[in-house]
Write a protein that holds these residues in place. Sequence first.
Motif, mmCIF file in Angstrom:
data_model
loop_
_atom_site.group_PDB
_atom_site.id
_atom_site.type_symbol
_atom_site.label_atom_id
_atom_site.label_comp_id
_atom_site.label_asym_id
_atom_site.label_seq_id
_atom_site.Cartn_x
_atom_site.Cartn_y
_atom_site.Cartn_z
ATOM 1 N N ALA A 1 1.122 10.354 -3.822
ATOM 2 C CA ALA A 1 -0.107 11.221 -3.483
ATOM 3 C C ALA A 1 0.080 11.908 -2.116
ATOM 4 C CB ALA A 1 -1.300 10.052 -3.105
ATOM 5 N N SER A 2 0.983 12.779 -2.046
ATOM 6 C CA SER A 2 1.229 13.352 -0.904
ATOM 7 C C SER A 2 0.618 14.538 -0.530
ATOM 8 C CB SER A 2 2.822 14.005 -1.114
ATOM 9 O OG SER A 2 2.832 14.895 -2.200
ATOM 10 N N ASP A 3 -0.630 14.761 -1.497
ATOM 11 C CA ASP A 3 -1.354 15.993 -1.083
ATOM 12 C C ASP A 3 -2.797 15.199 -0.623
ATOM 13 O OD1 ASP A 3 -1.895 14.544 -3.615
ATOM 14 O OD2 ASP A 3 -2.494 16.529 -4.612
ATOM 15 N N ALA A 4 -2.868 14.233 -0.333
ATOM 16 C CA ALA A 4 -4.123 13.308 0.003
ATOM 17 C C ALA A 4 -4.626 13.721 1.469
ATOM 18 C CB ALA A 4 -3.874 11.830 0.380
ATOM 19 N N THR A 5 -6.028 13.949 1.278
ATOM 20 C CA THR A 5 -6.842 14.381 2.586
ATOM 21 C C THR A 5 -7.653 13.317 3.063
ATOM 22 O OG1 THR A 5 -8.307 15.698 1.300
ATOM 23 C CG2 THR A 5 -6.499 16.855 2.327
ATOM 24 N N LEU A 6 -8.124 12.305 1.986
ATOM 25 C CA LEU A 6 -9.093 11.303 2.256
ATOM 26 C C LEU A 6 -8.516 9.716 1.722
ATOM 27 C CD1 LEU A 6 -11.964 9.982 2.861
ATOM 28 C CD2 LEU A 6 -12.772 10.885 0.653
ATOM 29 N N LEU A 7 -8.408 8.727 2.573
ATOM 30 C CA LEU A 7 -8.259 7.546 2.210
ATOM 31 C C LEU A 7 -9.297 6.555 2.477
ATOM 32 C CD1 LEU A 7 -5.849 5.128 1.869
ATOM 33 C CD2 LEU A 7 -5.688 4.999 4.210
ATOM 34 N N ILE A 8 -9.740 5.899 1.356
ATOM 35 C CA ILE A 8 -10.969 4.958 1.340
ATOM 36 C C ILE A 8 -10.014 3.690 1.282
ATOM 37 C CG2 ILE A 8 -13.058 4.066 0.118
ATOM 38 C CD1 ILE A 8 -13.494 6.991 -0.514
ATOM 39 N N ASN A 9 -10.321 2.795 2.138
ATOM 40 C CA ASN A 9 -9.630 1.383 2.146
ATOM 41 C C ASN A 9 -10.529 0.546 1.754
ATOM 42 O OD1 ASN A 9 -6.870 1.592 3.283
ATOM 43 N ND2 ASN A 9 -7.878 2.153 5.060
ATOM 44 N N ASN A 10 -10.768 0.406 0.451
ATOM 45 C CA ASN A 10 -11.934 -0.445 -0.400
ATOM 46 C C ASN A 10 -11.376 -1.813 -0.630
ATOM 47 O OD1 ASN A 10 -14.412 -0.834 -1.982
ATOM 48 N ND2 ASN A 10 -12.600 -0.717 -3.425
ATOM 49 N N ALA A 11 -10.050 -1.835 -1.345
ATOM 50 C CA ALA A 11 -9.678 -3.257 -1.721
ATOM 51 C C ALA A 11 -9.785 -4.375 -0.503
ATOM 52 C CB ALA A 11 -8.360 -3.058 -1.996
ATOM 53 N N GLY A 12 -10.194 -5.502 -1.060
ATOM 54 C CA GLY A 12 -10.600 -6.559 -0.195
ATOM 55 C C GLY A 12 -10.724 -7.784 -1.040
ATOM 56 N N ILE A 13 -10.673 -9.058 -0.465
ATOM 57 C CA ILE A 13 -10.982 -10.418 -1.223
ATOM 58 C C ILE A 13 -11.677 -11.135 -0.322
ATOM 59 C CG2 ILE A 13 -8.775 -10.388 -2.498
ATOM 60 C CD1 ILE A 13 -7.848 -12.493 -0.383
ATOM 61 N N SER A 14 -12.442 -12.215 -0.972
ATOM 62 C CA SER A 14 -13.366 -13.247 -0.342
ATOM 63 C C SER A 14 -12.955 -14.750 -1.144
ATOM 64 C CB SER A 14 -14.697 -13.031 -0.157
ATOM 65 O OG SER A 14 -15.573 -14.007 0.343
ATOM 66 N N THR A 15 -12.157 -15.485 -0.246
ATOM 67 C CA THR A 15 -11.857 -16.743 -0.917
ATOM 68 C C THR A 15 -12.850 -17.879 -0.359
ATOM 69 O OG1 THR A 15 -10.417 -17.568 1.257
ATOM 70 C CG2 THR A 15 -9.405 -16.182 -0.036
ATOM 71 N N GLY A 16 -13.935 -17.666 0.486
ATOM 72 C CA GLY A 16 -14.506 -18.676 0.708
ATOM 73 C C GLY A 16 -14.153 -19.575 1.558
ATOM 74 N N ALA A 17 -12.845 -19.336 2.431
ATOM 75 C CA ALA A 17 -12.287 -20.318 3.394
ATOM 76 C C ALA A 17 -13.021 -20.385 4.526
ATOM 77 C CB ALA A 17 -11.014 -19.874 3.388
ATOM 78 N N THR A 18 -13.108 -21.608 4.873
ATOM 79 C CA THR A 18 -13.550 -21.576 6.633
ATOM 80 C C THR A 18 -12.301 -21.693 7.416
ATOM 81 O OG1 THR A 18 -13.539 -23.964 6.589
ATOM 82 C CG2 THR A 18 -15.452 -23.176 5.676
ATOM 83 N N LEU A 19 -12.735 -21.710 8.683
ATOM 84 C CA LEU A 19 -11.531 -21.577 9.518
ATOM 85 C C LEU A 19 -10.777 -22.923 10.197
ATOM 86 C CD1 LEU A 19 -12.952 -18.531 11.896
ATOM 87 C CD2 LEU A 19 -10.874 -18.447 10.185
ATOM 88 N N ILE A 20 -11.646 -23.724 10.278
ATOM 89 C CA ILE A 20 -10.960 -25.158 10.334
ATOM 90 C C ILE A 20 -10.625 -26.042 9.163
ATOM 91 C CG2 ILE A 20 -11.590 -27.037 11.854
ATOM 92 C CD1 ILE A 20 -11.248 -24.390 13.301
ATOM 93 N N GLY A 21 -11.719 -25.998 8.197
ATOM 94 C CA GLY A 21 -11.179 -26.963 7.146
ATOM 95 C C GLY A 21 -10.591 -26.602 6.148
ATOM 96 N N SER A 22 -10.287 -25.295 5.811
ATOM 97 C CA SER A 22 -9.576 -24.739 4.854
ATOM 98 C C SER A 22 -8.180 -24.646 4.993
ATOM 99 C CB SER A 22 -10.279 -23.377 4.463
ATOM 100 O OG SER A 22 -11.391 -23.537 3.755
#
Length: 230
Positions: free
Chosen positions: A67-88
């Motif tokens: 995609a060497s002609d790109a002028t716009l990047l949309i960083n949309n990809a993401g995940i949610s695991t439901g993890a807590t910071l201490i217990g998971s």
Amino acid sequence: MELNNAVAVVTGANRGLGRHLAAQLVERGAKVYAAARRPETVDLPGVIPLRLDVTDEASIREAARIASDATLLINNAGISTGATLIGSDTDEVRQEMETNFFGPLAATRAFAPVIEGNGGGAVLNVLSALSWFHPAGLGSYAASKAAAWALTGATRDELAPRGIAVSALHVGYMDTDMAAEIPADQKIAASDVAAQALHGIETGLPEILADETSRFVKQSLAATPQPSAA
């Protein structure tokens, strides 16, 4: 930024918000690379499927080469695991940070010289009201989105001299698979969020607050945190 004749790369474009963003960009006259880990799952007419795994820097570099002609990047990809910071499991926390923070960072680093070389453009990072509100039950996701908010602000300043605007999109509950358990009357349609996001890019908004939840949480940032119940 004018979206007609823009060349956009949308990560996670095979479903949810990413699919709506890609479809609406096509409607506005943009050329769209619909990026996904499995490009064969992209079924939108008028887009160019592109393999891009945000946790694989080699695939990101190859996508930037294609995609060497790109002028716009949309960083949309993401995940949610439901993890807590201490217990998971720490691996779940690392997975969210790799996808939601290091993924957008790697994509921005790869595409910034491409966009600059094409005369400038924009980057949009899809964040969350949980960039600012950090409930224990979603501690890992909130931490990754808070880090991505910091990433957005820092790269905004770093890339501005190179002709690249950087914006953040914040939303509370959106009608996608990630919020499937939330009652429908508490969610905003992904198509509406996509329309607001693209309007924000066109008008150069640094932050796009797509719903009442994100606006309320942002306004509450100055409040003094209250101690948790013992």
